[in-house]
Design a protein around this motif. Sequence first.
Motif, short mmCIF file in Angstrom:
data_model
loop_
_atom_site.label_atom_id
_atom_site.label_comp_id
_atom_site.label_asym_id
_atom_site.label_seq_id
_atom_site.Cartn_x
_atom_site.Cartn_y
_atom_site.Cartn_z
N THR A 33 0.83 -1.21 0.00
CA THR A 33 0.00 0.00 0.00
C THR A 33 0.86 1.25 0.00
N SER A 34 0.29 2.32 -0.52
CA SER A 34 0.97 3.62 -0.50
C SER A 34 -0.08 4.72 -0.51
N ILE A 35 0.09 5.67 0.39
CA ILE A 35 -0.81 6.82 0.47
C ILE A 35 0.00 8.06 0.10
N TYR A 36 -0.48 8.80 -0.88
CA TYR A 36 0.22 9.99 -1.35
C TYR A 36 -0.25 11.23 -0.61
N ASP A 37 0.51 12.30 -0.71
CA ASP A 37 0.19 13.55 -0.02
C ASP A 37 -1.19 14.08 -0.37
N ASN A 38 -1.65 13.85 -1.61
CA ASN A 38 -2.96 14.35 -2.02
C ASN A 38 -4.11 13.46 -1.54
N GLY A 39 -3.80 12.39 -0.79
CA GLY A 39 -4.83 11.51 -0.24
C GLY A 39 -5.13 10.29 -1.09
N SER A 40 -4.50 10.18 -2.26
CA SER A 40 -4.71 9.00 -3.11
C SER A 40 -4.17 7.76 -2.41
N LYS A 41 -4.94 6.69 -2.48
CA LYS A 41 -4.56 5.42 -1.85
C LYS A 41 -4.36 4.38 -2.96
N LEU A 42 -3.11 4.06 -3.23
CA LEU A 42 -2.79 3.08 -4.26
C LEU A 42 -2.32 1.78 -3.64
N PHE A 43 -2.38 0.70 -4.42
CA PHE A 43 -1.93 -0.59 -3.92
C PHE A 43 -1.46 -1.45 -5.07
N VAL A 44 -0.65 -2.42 -4.73
CA VAL A 44 -0.30 -3.51 -5.63
C VAL A 44 -0.57 -4.80 -4.85
N GLN A 122 3.72 -15.39 -11.18
CA GLN A 122 3.22 -14.21 -10.46
C GLN A 122 2.04 -13.60 -11.19
N LEU A 123 1.09 -13.11 -10.41
CA LEU A 123 -0.02 -12.35 -10.94
C LEU A 123 -0.12 -11.10 -10.07
N ALA A 124 -0.25 -9.94 -10.69
CA ALA A 124 -0.30 -8.70 -9.91
C ALA A 124 -1.43 -7.80 -10.40
N ILE A 125 -2.05 -7.11 -9.46
CA ILE A 125 -3.10 -6.14 -9.74
C ILE A 125 -2.68 -4.82 -9.12
N ARG A 126 -2.63 -3.78 -9.93
CA ARG A 126 -2.33 -2.44 -9.43
C ARG A 126 -3.64 -1.67 -9.46
N GLY A 127 -3.96 -1.02 -8.34
CA GLY A 127 -5.22 -0.33 -8.27
C GLY A 127 -5.19 0.87 -7.35
N GLU A 128 -6.34 1.53 -7.29
CA GLU A 128 -6.49 2.72 -6.45
C GLU A 128 -7.84 2.67 -5.76
N CYS A 129 -7.85 3.00 -4.49
CA CYS A 129 -9.11 3.05 -3.73
C CYS A 129 -9.95 4.21 -4.24
N THR A 130 -11.27 4.06 -4.17
CA THR A 130 -12.15 5.13 -4.66
C THR A 130 -12.25 6.28 -3.65
N GLU A 131 -11.96 6.01 -2.39
CA GLU A 131 -12.01 7.08 -1.38
C GLU A 131 -10.60 7.63 -1.13
N THR A 132 -10.55 8.84 -0.60
CA THR A 132 -9.26 9.41 -0.22
C THR A 132 -8.93 9.01 1.21
N GLU A 139 -2.18 7.00 9.52
CA GLU A 139 -1.50 6.43 10.70
C GLU A 139 -1.33 4.92 10.56
N GLU A 140 -2.36 4.24 10.07
CA GLU A 140 -2.30 2.77 9.99
C GLU A 140 -1.45 2.27 8.83
N PHE A 141 -1.54 2.91 7.66
CA PHE A 141 -0.87 2.40 6.48
C PHE A 141 0.36 3.19 6.07
N GLY A 142 0.51 4.40 6.61
CA GLY A 142 1.70 5.18 6.31
C GLY A 142 1.87 5.49 4.84
N LYS A 143 3.12 5.75 4.48
CA LYS A 143 3.45 6.08 3.09
C LYS A 143 4.24 4.94 2.46
#
Length: 150
Positions: A33-44, A122-132, A139-143
């Motif tokens: 997981t990765s949370i960006y400064d603009n609030g975007s929540k991405l994941f692989v 390997q199989l990978a999915i890259r995505g983004e959460c719909t909420e910010t 605090e829980e997931f950090g950057k």
Amino acid sequence: MPRLLLCSLTVFLTACANGPDREPPHMEHKLHTSIYDNGSKLFVFQMLRASGQDGAREGAGPRGGGHGGPPPGGSRGGKPGKGPDPDKLLKQAHEALALTLAETGYCREGYMTLEEKTDRGQLAIRGECTETATEADREEFGKGKLPQWY
């Protein structure tokens, strides 16, 4: 964590009941997981073949579904007896991803698939959460850092 393991096991046992008589490959799940400064929540989300197993399929290249489930369209014509069907593996990956996201609470309101790829073992999915991200998410997931995407 035990609930995640139980849910993953259930997905794989269901897949075994509906598939051919050969034993499916054991897959390990990883959510980055990765949370960006603009609030975007991405994941692989990765499903990796357990070490010591041969890959069934080589590079299928990235595909974008742009929604929260497997991409539309029919089978790509997997050959019986030549390894797991890539479409079935992709469906299993999306089911495992949904369970993982529900378990962790990372994407509470759904997600968009940005890209998918399969490669040997390997199989990978890259995505983004719909909420910010909320402060609690930060605090829980950090950057965290996402793995390199090819």
